[in-house]
Enzyme design. Structure first.
Site, PDB file in Angstrom:
ATOM      1  N   ASP A 138       1.023  -1.170   0.106  1.00 42.18           N
ATOM      2  CA  ASP A 138      -0.467  -0.324  -0.105  1.00 42.18           C
ATOM      3  C   ASP A 138       0.660   1.569  -0.153  1.00 42.18           C
ATOM      4  O   ASP A 138       1.588   1.564  -1.191  1.00 42.18           O
ATOM      5  CB  ASP A 138      -0.955   0.179   1.504  1.00 42.18           C
ATOM      6  CG  ASP A 138      -2.574   1.098   0.759  1.00 42.18           C
ATOM      7  OD1 ASP A 138      -1.955   1.751  -0.006  1.00 42.18           O
ATOM      8  OD2 ASP A 138      -2.912   1.344   1.805  1.00 42.18           O
ATOM      9  N   ARG A 174       0.635  10.380  -5.057  1.00 36.84           N
ATOM     10  CA  ARG A 174       1.188  11.040  -3.321  1.00 36.84           C
ATOM     11  C   ARG A 174       2.488  11.214  -2.994  1.00 36.84           C
ATOM     12  O   ARG A 174       3.511  10.194  -1.633  1.00 36.84           O
ATOM     13  CB  ARG A 174       0.937  10.175  -2.687  1.00 36.84           C
ATOM     14  CG  ARG A 174      -0.152   9.258  -2.919  1.00 36.84           C
ATOM     15  CD  ARG A 174      -1.257   8.262  -2.185  1.00 36.84           C
ATOM     16  NE  ARG A 174      -2.134   7.931  -2.255  1.00 36.84           N
ATOM     17  CZ  ARG A 174      -3.613   6.292  -2.015  1.00 36.84           C
ATOM     18  NH1 ARG A 174      -2.666   6.211  -1.216  1.00 36.84           N
ATOM     19  NH2 ARG A 174      -4.434   6.207  -2.048  1.00 36.84           N
TER      20      ARG A 174
END
Length: 352
Positions: free
Chosen positions: A186, A242
């Site tokens: 993740d 991100r």
């Protein structure tokens, strides 16, 4: 009133896509790995280094981890507690979960399963250049045991089944410095669930898509007024997105980072977050800064003195709290960032 800076107008691409902080927080006196004493009874993978072999590390975090707030004056980790060296998952899990301060030295490659919970007042420091945590990651705190005042340095994180590092459950005063993070499932480093006063510095992120999230979800509004994070001198090396993606926080301070070949975007400010982005170097990044992303509403961004080399134009909007309201800092010339950052990030570069 808290000073706020207005964004510099800039064209929007199509949507969809170092000075030390004043006052050192303490001196860590860390035994070097040497002639080991007997392991603690009943626990393998633990060695007690010779007490007379020491070095002093006097560096301290810059940015939000240095701030005196929430009853914690800067980030000192396990300073003042025992120093131990661990070589197995069982020893690591035992000591990071103990009450009280500990300086925990990770020696060699440790295979863990899932997330290992780290509680307050810990320094987790890699020995030399070969310290590695693989297969799982470190989670700072649980709903009943806070992960405040934690330092993580000089460790390679690989192959995590979830996050490599998760700063969560109201953890505050956290310094994540000089690590190498790659190839997880993740996020490599997520900061969420009302965590606060965090510095992320001199880390290399690579071989992964989702580097670093700030803010749990669009509906988790308890993060409003929290999540104050400083990112400085990190290398986001061919990771997709991100770097960070932020919700609700104001401010998140992003300075002197090196962005190279980031396929989707560099930074995204969403859900009314406020980001100060300055002195960074973007190379081959088509969308260096987004205001709003995917299904998340727009945030705010002020950008100043960044370099965009073979990269697109940044989006900016609104006003942002000035980081100097909280701490002093110096911004390096952005042209120097590729050399300084690529040469200084990752493991084997600090005194631990």
């Amino acid at each position: 009133m808290t000073p706020r800076l207005a964004a510099t107008p800039s064209p929007k691409p199509e949507p969809g896509r170092s000075a030390l902080a004043a006052g050192l927080v303490g001196v860590l006196v860390l035994p070097l790995l040497g002639a080991a004493g007997p392991a603690r009874a009943g626990l393998s993978g633990l060695a007690a280094p010779a007490p007379d072999a020491t070095i002093s590390c006097t560096d301290a975090p810059i940015g939000f981890a240095s701030v005196n707030a929430l009853g914690q004056n800067g980030t000192t980790g396990g300073a003042g507690g025992p120093t131990i060296t661990v070589t197995t998952a069982s020893a690591l899990e035992d000591y990071v979960g103990r009450a009280g301060p500990y300086i925990i030295r990770v020696s060699g490659r440790i295979q863990v399963d899932d997330m290992v919970t780290v509680v307050a007042n810990k320094s987790i420091l890699g020995v030399g250049t070969s310290a590695e945590i693989t297969g799982g990651g470190l989670q700072l705190g649980s709903t009943t045991r806070p992960g405040n005042n934690v330092i993580i340095r000089n460790i390679r994180f690989t192959g995590a089944e979830d996050d490599s590092i998760s700063v969560t459950n109201k953890a505050h005063h956290v310094w994540i410095d000089h690590n190498d993070l790659s190839d997880g499932y993740d996020g490599l480093l997520d900061i969420k669930r009302e965590s606060d006063f965090v510095t992320v510095s001199w880390n290399r992120f690579h071989n992964h898509s989702k580097s670093s999230l700030v803010g749990h979800s669009d509906t988790y509004t308890a993060d409003v007024g929290k999540l104050r994070v400083t990112y400085h001198h990190n290398f986001f090396d061919s990771t997709d997105q991100r770097h960070p993606r932020v919700r609700f926080a104001d401010p998140v301070h992003v300075f002197n980072n090196y962005y190279r070949n980031n396929a989707l975007y560099g930074i995204a400010s969403t859900e009314n977050a406020g980001l100060m982005v300055e002195g960074n170097y973007f190379e081959n990044v088509a969308h260096p800064i987004y205001v709003g992303y995917d299904k998340s509403g727009p945030g705010r961004v002020v950008e100043r003195n960044n370099l965009y080399v073979n990269s697109g134009a940044p989006q900016t909007a609104g006003t942002v709290i000035e980081p100097r309201t909280y701490y002093p800092y110096t911004v390096d010339a952005p042209a120097s960032v590729p050399g300084t950052v690529s040469g200084g990030v990752g493991v084997g570069k600090v005194c631990v």
